[in-house]
Design an enzyme around this catalytic site. Structure first.
Site, PDB file in Angstrom:
ATOM      1  N   ILE A   1       0.867  -1.179   0.000  1.00  0.00           N
ATOM      2  CA  ILE A   1       0.000   0.000   0.000  1.00  0.00           C
ATOM      3  C   ILE A   1       0.905   1.232   0.000  1.00  0.00           C
ATOM      4  CG2 ILE A   1      -1.752   1.274   1.301  1.00  0.00           C
ATOM      5  CD1 ILE A   1      -2.526  -1.508   2.508  1.00  0.00           C
TER       6      ILE A   1
ATOM      7  N   HIS B   1      -6.409  -4.710 -10.424  1.00  0.00           N
ATOM      8  CA  HIS B   1      -6.849  -5.589  -9.334  1.00  0.00           C
ATOM      9  C   HIS B   1      -7.779  -6.665  -9.894  1.00  0.00           C
ATOM     10  CE1 HIS B   1      -7.596  -6.912  -5.324  1.00  0.00           C
ATOM     11  NE2 HIS B   1      -8.897  -6.746  -5.449  1.00  0.00           N
TER      12      HIS B   1
END
Ligand code: GAR
Length: 214
Positions: free
Chosen positions: A97, A114
């Site tokens: 992240i 994703h």
């Protein structure tokens, strides 16, 4: 357009790099009018680095030290990436992240892939989790998406492209994974093609999450 005028992509990977390969191949055959100017990984053993080397692209490893603070690491990462003057930063299997210490250096210029539809299965093992949910009868379809990364939210941000994928009766997880990967290779290249012609992505509202449901 001469080779040196092509839009510059920095691709960030943490593993296999099959999506990076799809980008490299599409650039090599002219399908994607861009060039990969560097591949950056947070893992020294990521196979994506080998793919970069084979394509003659600089392969850079920047691992986070155990005690290093996330923002310090991200600031270093931003400096490393900035040196390659990217027009776009593509997260293709980048499994960390990113904080604003990185993202603020590339506003509206960081794309993430994703393997799920907007708002579903954020984080790791999305494909396995979707498959499990299908086996339990909770869902009938899943998908893949490409979105902008405005902030530290995990796998959320203004959606640039999606593909829905319907589960097939008796399909093994392995076969299903293969099918997902092929579709994401396609979607990533197609989405990149379309964003390359978009000079101004500030029209995508920063932080707005597309509410699509599978
Ligand atoms: C891809 O399935 C990508 O969508 C996923 O990692 C895989 C990387 O495969 N990304 C995420 O899960 C991000 N949360 P690759 O290394 O073969 O391109």
């Amino acid at each position: 357009m001469s080779h040196s005028d092509l839009p510059r992509l920095v691709v960030m990977v943490s593993g296999n790099g099959s999506n990076l390969q799809a980008i490299l191949d599409a650039c090599a055959c002219g399908e994607l009018p861009a060039r990969v100017v560097a591949v950056v990984s947070n893992k020294a053993d990521a196979y994506g680095l080998e793919r970069a080397r084979q394509a003659g692209v600089p392969a850079i490893v920047l691992e986070k030290f155990k005690d290093q603070d996330r923002r310090t690491y991200d600031a270093q990462l931003a400096e490393t990436v900035t040196a390659y003057r990217p027009d776009w930063v593509v997260l293709a299997g980048w499994m960390r992240i990113l904080t604003s210490a990185f993202l603020d250096q590339f506003p509206n210029r960081v794309l993430n892939l994703h393997p799920a539809l907007p708002g579903t299965f954020p984080g790791t093992h999305a494909i396995e989790r979707a498959y499990e949910a299908w086996q339990k009868g909770e869902i009938e379809k899943t998908g893949v998406m490409v979105h902008l990364v405005p902030d530290e939210g995990v796998d959320v941000g203004p959606v640039l492209g999606t593909r829905k994928i319907i589960f097939r009766p008796d399909e093994s997880l392995e076969k299903f994974e293969d099918r997902i990967h092929k579709i994401e290779h396609d979607l990533l290249v197609e989405t990149l093609k379309s964003v390359l012609t978009t000079k101004d992505t500030t029209s995508y509202p920063k932080g707005k999450v597309h509410e699509g449901k599978p």
